[in-house]
Scaffold this motif. Sequence first.
Motif, PDB file in Angstrom:
ATOM      1  N   PRO A   1      67.085-108.729 -36.237  1.00 21.93           N
ATOM      2  CA  PRO A   1      67.333-107.563 -37.109  1.00 21.93           C
ATOM      3  C   PRO A   1      66.557-106.322 -36.662  1.00 21.93           C
ATOM      4  O   PRO A   1      67.090-105.211 -36.688  1.00 21.93           O
ATOM      5  N   GLU A   2      65.331-106.496 -36.230  1.00 25.46           N
ATOM      6  CA  GLU A   2      64.530-105.352 -35.766  1.00 25.46           C
ATOM      7  C   GLU A   2      65.139-104.736 -34.507  1.00 25.46           C
ATOM      8  O   GLU A   2      65.212-103.506 -34.373  1.00 25.46           O
ATOM      9  N   ALA A   3      65.595-105.569 -33.582  1.00 26.74           N
ATOM     10  CA  ALA A   3      66.219-105.061 -32.353  1.00 26.74           C
ATOM     11  C   ALA A   3      67.523-104.328 -32.671  1.00 26.74           C
ATOM     12  O   ALA A   3      67.841-103.321 -32.031  1.00 26.74           O
ATOM     13  N   ARG A   4      68.269-104.803 -33.657  1.00 31.98           N
ATOM     14  CA  ARG A   4      69.507-104.114 -34.069  1.00 31.98           C
ATOM     15  C   ARG A   4      69.177-102.728 -34.607  1.00 31.98           C
ATOM     16  O   ARG A   4      69.847-101.751 -34.273  1.00 31.98           O
ATOM     17  N   LYS A   5      68.171-102.655 -35.454  1.00 32.32           N
ATOM     18  CA  LYS A   5      67.758-101.356 -36.000  1.00 32.32           C
ATOM     19  C   LYS A   5      67.351-100.407 -34.886  1.00 32.32           C
ATOM     20  O   LYS A   5      67.742 -99.237 -34.884  1.00 32.32           O
ATOM     21  N   GLN A   6      66.579-100.904 -33.944  1.00 32.14           N
ATOM     22  CA  GLN A   6      66.139-100.072 -32.826  1.00 32.14           C
ATOM     23  C   GLN A   6      67.336 -99.566 -32.024  1.00 32.14           C
ATOM     24  O   GLN A   6      67.371 -98.396 -31.632  1.00 32.14           O
ATOM     25  N   GLU A   7      68.298-100.429 -31.785  1.00 23.71           N
ATOM     26  CA  GLU A   7      69.484-100.029 -31.015  1.00 23.71           C
ATOM     27  C   GLU A   7      70.285 -98.961 -31.760  1.00 23.71           C
ATOM     28  O   GLU A   7      70.707 -97.967 -31.176  1.00 23.71           O
ATOM     29  N   VAL A   8      70.487 -99.157 -33.052  1.00 21.68           N
ATOM     30  CA  VAL A   8      71.239 -98.177 -33.840  1.00 21.68           C
ATOM     31  C   VAL A   8      70.519 -96.838 -33.836  1.00 21.68           C
ATOM     32  O   VAL A   8      71.136 -95.785 -33.627  1.00 21.68           O
ATOM     33  N   MET A   9      69.215 -96.845 -34.047  1.00 26.73           N
ATOM     34  CA  MET A   9      68.459 -95.587 -34.072  1.00 26.73           C
ATOM     35  C   MET A   9      68.490 -94.889 -32.717  1.00 26.73           C
ATOM     36  O   MET A   9      68.636 -93.671 -32.645  1.00 26.73           O
ATOM     37  N   GLN A  10      68.366 -95.666 -31.655  1.00 25.01           N
ATOM     38  CA  GLN A  10      68.418 -95.069 -30.313  1.00 25.01           C
ATOM     39  C   GLN A  10      69.768 -94.418 -30.069  1.00 25.01           C
ATOM     40  O   GLN A  10      69.861 -93.314 -29.543  1.00 25.01           O
ATOM     41  N   ARG A  11      70.838 -95.104 -30.484  1.00 24.79           N
ATOM     42  CA  ARG A  11      72.181 -94.566 -30.265  1.00 24.79           C
ATOM     43  C   ARG A  11      72.412 -93.321 -31.112  1.00 24.79           C
ATOM     44  O   ARG A  11      73.014 -92.351 -30.639  1.00 24.79           O
ATOM     45  N   LEU A  12      71.937 -93.308 -32.357  1.00 24.05           N
ATOM     46  CA  LEU A  12      72.042 -92.093 -33.180  1.00 24.05           C
ATOM     47  C   LEU A  12      71.253 -90.954 -32.538  1.00 24.05           C
ATOM     48  O   LEU A  12      71.736 -89.819 -32.463  1.00 24.05           O
ATOM     49  N   PHE A  13      70.051 -91.256 -32.082  1.00 26.87           N
ATOM     50  CA  PHE A  13      69.165 -90.280 -31.452  1.00 26.87           C
ATOM     51  C   PHE A  13      69.851 -89.631 -30.241  1.00 26.87           C
ATOM     52  O   PHE A  13      69.748 -88.427 -30.034  1.00 26.87           O
ATOM     53  N   ASP A  14      70.545 -90.452 -29.451  1.00 26.92           N
ATOM     54  CA  ASP A  14      71.185 -89.965 -28.227  1.00 26.92           C
ATOM     55  C   ASP A  14      72.588 -89.404 -28.445  1.00 26.92           C
ATOM     56  O   ASP A  14      72.938 -88.366 -27.884  1.00 26.92           O
ATOM     57  N   GLU A  15      73.403 -90.086 -29.225  1.00 25.55           N
ATOM     58  CA  GLU A  15      74.828 -89.776 -29.264  1.00 25.55           C
ATOM     59  C   GLU A  15      75.233 -88.689 -30.253  1.00 25.55           C
ATOM     60  O   GLU A  15      76.184 -87.954 -29.987  1.00 25.55           O
ATOM     61  N   VAL A  16      74.562 -88.584 -31.390  1.00 26.41           N
ATOM     62  CA  VAL A  16      74.942 -87.528 -32.333  1.00 26.41           C
ATOM     63  C   VAL A  16      74.777 -86.150 -31.688  1.00 26.41           C
ATOM     64  O   VAL A  16      75.715 -85.344 -31.706  1.00 26.41           O
ATOM     65  N   PRO A  17      73.622 -85.847 -31.066  1.00 27.33           N
ATOM     66  CA  PRO A  17      73.511 -84.538 -30.399  1.00 27.33           C
ATOM     67  C   PRO A  17      74.547 -84.344 -29.287  1.00 27.33           C
ATOM     68  O   PRO A  17      75.106 -83.257 -29.139  1.00 27.33           O
TER      69      PRO A  17
END
Length: 118
Positions: free
Chosen positions: A67-83
């Motif tokens: 679960p922690e790794a999933r959260k990290q992946e989602v946050m990284q993708r939001l951090f990179d992809e939304v901008p």
Amino acid sequence: MIEELSGPCRKHFAPKNYGEGLSEIVVVLMCQDSALNLKRRLRYSRKESKVYMDIMLDLPAMSAATPEARKQEVMQRLFDEVPEVLERYRIPDFDREVFVADLRSWIAHIGWRERYSV
């Protein structure tokens, strides 16, 4: 995880004003097997003042992750992809730079994305 993320996200961003040009960013987290070759959907609706985007996540990797790794992946993708997606569109009366800085700062401070600094 979605409920754990969406509430604090709405609470943080709802009172903020980045201009009248964009009222909402709709992000769909899509877990898929890469063999399906599903395409990422991106759309900017001037009429609705919204950006719609998919974030494509690898289903086997997300299934095997903690679960922690999933959260990290989602946050990284939001951090990179939304901008990255916001850069594709010319959105009048929207302060993209301030929004992106605020988004990245929020991600860094909620504790789900500890590997990188803003």
